[in-house]
Design a protein around this motif. Structure first.
Motif, short mmCIF file in Angstrom:
data_model
loop_
_atom_site.label_atom_id
_atom_site.label_comp_id
_atom_site.label_asym_id
_atom_site.label_seq_id
_atom_site.Cartn_x
_atom_site.Cartn_y
_atom_site.Cartn_z
N VAL A 155 32.52 40.28 49.60
CA VAL A 155 31.43 40.75 48.66
C VAL A 155 31.09 42.15 49.40
O VAL A 155 30.78 42.34 50.52
CB VAL A 155 30.33 40.03 48.58
N GLU B 24 31.84 41.80 43.93
CA GLU B 24 33.11 41.08 44.39
C GLU B 24 34.22 42.02 44.86
O GLU B 24 34.39 42.91 43.83
CB GLU B 24 33.46 39.87 43.90
N ARG C 297 40.70 36.98 46.45
CA ARG C 297 39.33 37.45 46.77
C ARG C 297 39.25 38.12 48.20
O ARG C 297 39.69 37.46 48.96
CB ARG C 297 38.53 36.43 46.42
#
Length: 300
Positions: free
Chosen positions: A161, A267, A158
């Motif tokens: 955002v 995301e 990740r």
């Protein structure tokens, strides 16, 4: 926080130095701090490791075992870190990367000179496109994706955002006015993309829920940078990620419209193939780039 390796290092240094004060000087700590760490270690283990006297320190039988094992474990830890560092320095080959035009230009490209400074033997094959690619068919090692992840065998790290905003230039708004409602977008030239759906839609917040609003305009492009440039030129209203346009907003070149309705977020991930045996060149690139891209996203 569990810091057993740190406790081992202090204990070994005390034994090697022969006193709390000498170990404290070597480790740039106070003697009282060193003493407290050893006491905490003994309390946690439930055994006495050192016999203290006014003249010297001596190891108990348990302390000698702990000292020998600690030395071995710390040496192994040094070997692990040395191997990883040397592996990163020796990493070589080509890393094939795909990213959207905006994310690649603003996020990845500024970090490449520093990457090559640290890893001169790794070549980067960078393709910028807002179209989704098949990592296997397109021989791509890493793809940076904005949006929901589909179920797959790909691994993901990740990044952050991305928040979408609707914007227009002051020139456009002076000519056609500021849209006051979602419905009024039908009276405006909405610049959109041609790779998402048959009918371009913008998700909107309305009455506590998100609805897909079909928009129309004079442009449908396959990348966000073209849409941004046309918005800056006063052609129409665009819906783009915050990392792409926040500098334009801060400079007054673009103005956010319908802020109450237009915010939705997606995301951003780095996707790559491989199970436990990810090639060193790919792991090196991700370990270098991901933290920097996370900082880049946090600033927006």
């Amino acid at each position: 926080m569990d810091n057993r390796a740190g406790e081992m290092q202090v204990f070994v240094r005390v034994v090697d130095a022969g006193s709390f004060s000498q170990a404290a000087r070597q480790m740039m700590m106070t003697p009282s701090t060193v003493s407290k760490l050893i006491v905490r270690l003994e309390l946690r283990l439930g055994i006495r490791l050192l016999e203290r006297s006014t003249r010297k320190l001596s190891l108990t039988d348990e302390g000698r075992i702990y000292y020998e094992r600690s030395n071995a474990l710390l040496a192994e830890l040094d070997d692990v870190e040395r191997a990883l560092t040397q592996g990163a320095q020796k990493a070589r080959g080509v890393v094939r990367i795909n990213a959207s035009v905006a994310f690649g230009t603003l996020g990845i490209e500024p970090n490449l000179p520093a990457f090559w400074e640290a890893h001169p033997n790794i070549q980067i094959n960078l393709s910028l496109s807002d179209d989704l690619v098949d990592l296997y068919l397109d021989r791509t090692d890493i793809a940076f994706r904005v949006g929901a992840l589909s179920d797959s065998t790909l691994r993901a790290r990740r990044i952050g955002v991305a928040r979408r905003k609707m914007v227009a230039s002051p020139l456009y708004l002076s000519k056609y006015g500021m849209p006051e409602t979602i419905e009024s977008l039908t009276e405006h030239n909405c610049l959109s993309f041609n790779f998402q759906r048959l009918n371009p839609v913008w998700p909107m917040h309305q009455s506590g829920r998100i609805i897909d609003r079909i928009v129309q305009g004079s442009l449908q492009a396959n990348n966000g940078e073209t849409v941004r440039r046309m918005a800056l030129a006063g052609v129409g209203i665009a819906r783009l990620a915050d990392f792409h346009i926040d500098e334009d907003i801060a400079a007054g070149h673009l103005v956010e419209v319908l802020a109450h309705a237009g915010h939705d977020s997606e995301e951003v991930h780095a996707l790559y193939q491989g199970g436990q045996n990810v090639p060193q060149r790919i792991r090196t690139f991700l370990d270098f780039m991901v933290p920097r891209l996370q900082s880049f996203m946090d600033r927006t």
